[in-house]
Design a protein around this motif. Structure first.
Motif, PDB file in Angstrom:
ATOM      1  N   PRO A 306      27.888  19.913   1.983  1.00  0.00           N
ATOM      2  CA  PRO A 306      28.120  18.517   1.648  1.00  0.00           C
ATOM      3  C   PRO A 306      26.677  17.624   2.194  1.00  0.00           C
ATOM      4  O   PRO A 306      26.135  17.864   3.175  1.00  0.00           O
ATOM      5  N   THR A 307      26.633  16.414   1.492  1.00  0.00           N
ATOM      6  CA  THR A 307      25.964  15.253   2.096  1.00  0.00           C
ATOM      7  C   THR A 307      26.512  13.894   1.787  1.00  0.00           C
ATOM      8  O   THR A 307      27.432  13.925   1.296  1.00  0.00           O
ATOM      9  N   SER A 308      26.026  13.103   2.612  1.00  0.00           N
ATOM     10  CA  SER A 308      26.771  11.816   2.312  1.00  0.00           C
ATOM     11  C   SER A 308      26.660  11.098   1.142  1.00  0.00           C
ATOM     12  O   SER A 308      27.581  10.157   0.884  1.00  0.00           O
ATOM     13  N   SER A 309      25.913  11.514   0.226  1.00  0.00           N
ATOM     14  CA  SER A 309      25.899  10.736  -1.060  1.00  0.00           C
ATOM     15  C   SER A 309      27.068  11.460  -2.040  1.00  0.00           C
ATOM     16  O   SER A 309      27.221  10.952  -3.076  1.00  0.00           O
ATOM     17  N   GLY A 310      27.729  12.468  -1.548  1.00  0.00           N
ATOM     18  CA  GLY A 310      28.676  13.242  -2.530  1.00  0.00           C
ATOM     19  C   GLY A 310      28.169  14.228  -3.286  1.00  0.00           C
ATOM     20  O   GLY A 310      28.878  15.182  -3.712  1.00  0.00           O
ATOM     21  N   ASN A 314      23.059  23.433  -3.016  1.00  0.00           N
ATOM     22  CA  ASN A 314      23.268  24.581  -3.257  1.00  0.00           C
ATOM     23  C   ASN A 314      22.273  25.494  -2.952  1.00  0.00           C
ATOM     24  O   ASN A 314      21.365  24.884  -2.376  1.00  0.00           O
ATOM     25  N   GLU A 315      22.272  26.692  -3.217  1.00  0.00           N
ATOM     26  CA  GLU A 315      21.069  27.595  -2.742  1.00  0.00           C
ATOM     27  C   GLU A 315      20.039  27.418  -3.309  1.00  0.00           C
ATOM     28  O   GLU A 315      18.945  27.246  -2.488  1.00  0.00           O
ATOM     29  N   SER A 316      19.893  27.043  -4.605  1.00  0.00           N
ATOM     30  CA  SER A 316      18.375  26.802  -5.174  1.00  0.00           C
ATOM     31  C   SER A 316      17.993  25.563  -4.991  1.00  0.00           C
ATOM     32  O   SER A 316      16.639  25.540  -4.418  1.00  0.00           O
ATOM     33  N   LEU A 317      18.660  24.541  -4.535  1.00  0.00           N
ATOM     34  CA  LEU A 317      18.026  23.114  -3.910  1.00  0.00           C
ATOM     35  C   LEU A 317      17.789  23.514  -2.515  1.00  0.00           C
ATOM     36  O   LEU A 317      16.645  22.897  -1.903  1.00  0.00           O
ATOM     37  N   ALA A 318      18.444  24.353  -1.844  1.00  0.00           N
ATOM     38  CA  ALA A 318      18.003  24.595  -0.445  1.00  0.00           C
ATOM     39  C   ALA A 318      16.595  25.284  -0.212  1.00  0.00           C
ATOM     40  O   ALA A 318      15.838  24.986   0.548  1.00  0.00           O
ATOM     41  N   ILE A 319      16.474  26.402  -1.000  1.00  0.00           N
ATOM     42  CA  ILE A 319      15.221  26.913  -1.207  1.00  0.00           C
ATOM     43  C   ILE A 319      13.928  26.016  -1.653  1.00  0.00           C
ATOM     44  O   ILE A 319      12.935  25.892  -0.917  1.00  0.00           O
ATOM     45  N   ALA A 337      13.617  18.924  11.281  1.00  0.00           N
ATOM     46  CA  ALA A 337      14.613  18.015  11.368  1.00  0.00           C
ATOM     47  C   ALA A 337      15.898  18.327  10.272  1.00  0.00           C
ATOM     48  O   ALA A 337      16.963  18.396  10.749  1.00  0.00           O
ATOM     49  N   ALA A 338      15.579  18.729   9.137  1.00  0.00           N
ATOM     50  CA  ALA A 338      16.302  19.250   8.185  1.00  0.00           C
ATOM     51  C   ALA A 338      17.309  20.353   8.406  1.00  0.00           C
ATOM     52  O   ALA A 338      18.588  20.472   8.396  1.00  0.00           O
ATOM     53  N   LEU A 339      16.702  21.170   9.130  1.00  0.00           N
ATOM     54  CA  LEU A 339      17.359  22.658   9.462  1.00  0.00           C
ATOM     55  C   LEU A 339      18.394  22.322  10.711  1.00  0.00           C
ATOM     56  O   LEU A 339      19.292  22.804  11.025  1.00  0.00           O
ATOM     57  N   GLY A 340      17.826  21.178  11.523  1.00  0.00           N
ATOM     58  CA  GLY A 340      18.417  21.017  12.622  1.00  0.00           C
ATOM     59  C   GLY A 340      19.621  19.980  12.501  1.00  0.00           C
ATOM     60  O   GLY A 340      20.815  20.356  12.955  1.00  0.00           O
ATOM     61  N   GLU A 341      19.765  19.371  11.271  1.00  0.00           N
ATOM     62  CA  GLU A 341      20.948  18.453  10.780  1.00  0.00           C
ATOM     63  C   GLU A 341      21.809  19.372  10.451  1.00  0.00           C
ATOM     64  O   GLU A 341      23.128  19.342  10.770  1.00  0.00           O
ATOM     65  N   ILE A 342      21.652  20.394   9.584  1.00  0.00           N
ATOM     66  CA  ILE A 342      22.599  21.639   9.223  1.00  0.00           C
ATOM     67  C   ILE A 342      23.175  22.276  10.459  1.00  0.00           C
ATOM     68  O   ILE A 342      24.330  22.508  10.286  1.00  0.00           O
ATOM     69  N   GLU A 343      22.194  22.510  11.453  1.00  0.00           N
ATOM     70  CA  GLU A 343      23.040  23.354  12.489  1.00  0.00           C
ATOM     71  C   GLU A 343      23.932  22.458  13.386  1.00  0.00           C
ATOM     72  O   GLU A 343      24.674  22.614  13.876  1.00  0.00           O
ATOM     73  N   LEU A 351      17.739  17.916   3.820  1.00  0.00           N
ATOM     74  CA  LEU A 351      16.973  19.118   2.985  1.00  0.00           C
ATOM     75  C   LEU A 351      17.295  18.804   1.488  1.00  0.00           C
ATOM     76  O   LEU A 351      16.477  19.074   0.984  1.00  0.00           O
ATOM     77  N   LEU A 352      18.218  18.169   1.101  1.00  0.00           N
ATOM     78  CA  LEU A 352      18.554  17.623  -0.084  1.00  0.00           C
ATOM     79  C   LEU A 352      17.289  16.494  -0.419  1.00  0.00           C
ATOM     80  O   LEU A 352      16.654  16.661  -1.817  1.00  0.00           O
ATOM     81  N   ALA A 353      16.995  15.517   0.421  1.00  0.00           N
ATOM     82  CA  ALA A 353      16.247  14.612   0.089  1.00  0.00           C
ATOM     83  C   ALA A 353      14.762  15.551  -0.291  1.00  0.00           C
ATOM     84  O   ALA A 353      14.045  14.921  -1.011  1.00  0.00           O
ATOM     85  N   LEU A 354      14.528  16.456   0.575  1.00  0.00           N
ATOM     86  CA  LEU A 354      13.038  17.346   0.388  1.00  0.00           C
ATOM     87  C   LEU A 354      13.170  17.780  -0.824  1.00  0.00           C
ATOM     88  O   LEU A 354      12.108  17.886  -1.565  1.00  0.00           O
ATOM     89  N   ALA A 355      14.267  18.460  -1.378  1.00  0.00           N
ATOM     90  CA  ALA A 355      14.463  18.952  -2.682  1.00  0.00           C
ATOM     91  C   ALA A 355      14.209  17.961  -3.907  1.00  0.00           C
ATOM     92  O   ALA A 355      13.489  18.141  -4.813  1.00  0.00           O
ATOM     93  N   ASP A 356      14.852  16.904  -3.510  1.00  0.00           N
ATOM     94  CA  ASP A 356      14.816  15.727  -4.639  1.00  0.00           C
ATOM     95  C   ASP A 356      13.268  15.278  -4.741  1.00  0.00           C
ATOM     96  O   ASP A 356      12.888  15.077  -5.973  1.00  0.00           O
ATOM     97  N   SER A 357      12.609  15.324  -3.566  1.00  0.00           N
ATOM     98  CA  SER A 357      11.399  14.884  -3.692  1.00  0.00           C
ATOM     99  C   SER A 357      10.469  15.750  -4.478  1.00  0.00           C
ATOM    100  O   SER A 357       9.510  15.325  -5.316  1.00  0.00           O
ATOM    101  N   TYR A 358      10.715  17.160  -4.200  1.00  0.00           N
ATOM    102  CA  TYR A 358      10.001  18.138  -5.155  1.00  0.00           C
ATOM    103  C   TYR A 358      10.343  18.092  -6.675  1.00  0.00           C
ATOM    104  O   TYR A 358       9.298  18.359  -7.365  1.00  0.00           O
ATOM    105  N   ASN A 359      11.345  17.875  -6.769  1.00  0.00           N
ATOM    106  CA  ASN A 359      12.070  17.969  -8.159  1.00  0.00           C
ATOM    107  C   ASN A 359      11.839  16.461  -9.121  1.00  0.00           C
ATOM    108  O   ASN A 359      12.287  16.511 -10.188  1.00  0.00           O
TER     109      ASN A 359
END
Length: 507
Positions: A306-310, A314-319, A337-343, A351-359
């Motif tokens: 989950p993320t705060s945005s709702g 998923n796995e593809s976005l995580a990669i 920092a992204a992996l630390g948040e998940i843990e 991690l979703l923000a990083l994927a969004d930036s790439y996409n």
């Protein structure tokens, strides 16, 4: 993630230049010639000179500063029919600040393919301030990109649905079928929305456009700085127009000997190498760190985070989120920092923000069209159309090369150009350039997206006496502005014509 990586990474690699004194050897590069700028230059008959005007602000953005001017150059849609239909190629320029010592124009391509030079160059120009003293800095949108008849294939809602629903590493027949069908649907959308330009957006045609731009600018020789995919474009130009090569630098080099599967293989090696270096840098065993990420991705594949945005990760976005910070060592802390948040929290906002930036997704859910242009150009270039069965057969090898990125890249070979509506041009691009002036080929040993080995192959392909290899021992995608040694060598080459000894290494 695709063969050459997102152009945003190439821009990030052009930080503030650190100037160091380099030891230079060898011959001098031929001076650029430009009408009115060099005693040896002469005007070359060609397209109408650009009508430079104040740049307009792009939709949702702001106009560049007052020093920038915009124009277009008309080029043939089909270069085999020079008297046929034309398209307008968009340009942006910042004039040389030392006009009395001006050498000519310097054309840039920052990669992608699909990156807008009109948008990127003003943001990156501070890194090229020393070059701007004697060169006009010129960016352009290659055909099929942004303001140059940019390819569009989907709307934002369709793009969002694909990122949310399509598994890029399918595990079942149903997921596999959906993956291949999505690739075919993407191509059908390109044909429906951009069909007139789609057959003509390949790299060779963009290189021919570059020569039209050179002529329109009045330059007898082309001075060019290509980064990432821009190196493939530069190598293609050198092959087609060796007699027009002036001072050319290729940084973060695409392997010209690799086909589409070869590029995927190279990237599996390169990104895993960067990931290993990341873990080593933070004091963690690379094998253990890789295993931890593989397990994390397995869990996310079963149950997205989950993320705060709702929205969910998923796995593809995580990669995609994991791969994004590997383009630059400066960004490694954002991965931590992204992996630390998940843990710590079980949420994946970072991690979703990083994927969004790439996409290319903004906060309002709007996507840019770089991925559309990138796919159209890549599929117009490459003849190969690997099937799902052929991609599946690559999985054991690719998992061995990179347990984290290998499966994604293996499947990417089939999904990218699945049932594409336009045939590809070649198996591998041609870069031989006998008779061309010396070209600097800069490779970084830790480059994840265009691994170092490609720079050596490009130098060899350009030919003896043409390809001059400079090795940067470091991390990241692109060396200019990151390595003081490389920056010094490149500046001396562009400004003074000093060619470093082939095989020079920057520590």
């Amino acid at each position: 993630m695709r063969v050459h990586g997102r152009v945003r990474r190439a821009v990030a690699a052009t930080g503030a230049a650190l100037l160091m004194t380099g030891l230079l050897a060898g011959c001098d590069a031929q001076a650029p010639s430009s009408a009115g700028s060099s005693p040896s230059g002469s005007a070359v008959a060609g397209p109408r000179p650009p009508d430079w005007k104040r740049c307009e602000a792009p939709e949702g953005g702001s106009a560049p500063g007052p020093d920038w001017r915009c124009a277009t150059v008309d080029v043939p849609l089909d270069h085999s029919k020079p008297d046929g239909d034309t398209i307008a190629v968009a340009l942006i320029r910042k004039q040389a600040t030392d006009k009395g010592r001006r050498l000519g124009s310097m054309l840039f391509n920052f990669g992608g393919p699909g990156g807008s030079g009109v948008e990127i160059l003003p943001r990156a120009a501070a890194s090229y301030g020393r070059l701007n003293t004697r060169y006009d800095l010129v960016g352009f949108d290659p055909r099929g990109v942004a303001a140059s008849s940019g390819v569009r294939c989907r709307d934002d809602a369709e793009q969002e649905r694909a990122y949310r629903e399509i598994d890029m590493t399918p595990d079942t027949p149903a997921e596999e079928a959906a993956f291949i069908d999505d690739g075919a649907d993407f191509g059908a959308g390109c044909a429906r929305l951009s069909g007139a330009v789609l057959p003509h957006v390949g790299t060779a045609n963009a290189a021919r456009d570059m020569d039209e731009i050179r002529r329109a600018l009045g330059d007898g020789k082309l001075s060019y700085f290509g980064v990432s995919y821009g190196t493939e474009l530069g190598g293609t130009y050198a092959h087609l127009f060796p007699e027009h090569v002036g001072r050319v630098v290729l940084d973060a080099v695409v392997d010209p000997t690799a086909d589409s599967v070869g590029h995927a293989r190279n990237q599996a090696i390169g990104f895993q190498r960067a990931l290993d270096n990341y873990f080593t840098d933070r004091g963690e065993d690379p094998e253990a760190g890789t295993g931890r990420l593989v397990e994390l991705l397995r869990r996310i594949d079963e149950e997205p985070l989950p993320t705060s945005s709702g929205r969910e990760l998923n796995e593809s976005l995580a990669i995609t989120g994991i791969v994004t910070p590997l383009y630059s060592k400066r960004s490694w802390p954002s991965l931590t920092a992204a992996l630390g948040e998940i843990e710590a929290q079980g949420t994946a906002d970072r991690l979703l923000a990083l994927a969004d930036s790439y996409n290319g997704r903004d906060e309002k859910g709007r996507y840019d069209t770089q991925s559309h242009s990138q796919r159209a150009i890549s599929c117009a270039d490459a003849k190969a159309r690997p099937t799902a069965a052929e991609a599946r057969a690559l999985l054991p090898e690719f998992r061995e090369l990179s347990p984290v990125f290998g499966p994604f890249l293996a499947w990417d070979t089939a999904g990218w150009c699945a049932r594409w509506p336009v045939e590809g041009e070649h198996d591998t691009p041609e870069a031989s350039a006998p008779g061309a002036a010396p070209i600097l080929v800069v490779g970084t040993t830790g480059d994840p997206a265009t691994p170092y080995e490609g720079a050596r192959r490009m130098a060899d392909e350009l030919g003896k006496g043409v390809g001059v290899l400079v090795t940067n021992e470091g991390e990241g995608h692109g060396a200019y502005g990151e390595s003081g040694c490389v920056t010094s060598l490149v500046d001396a080459y562009f400004l003074d014509g000093k060619v470093p000894a082939d095989g020079r290494t920057c520590p």
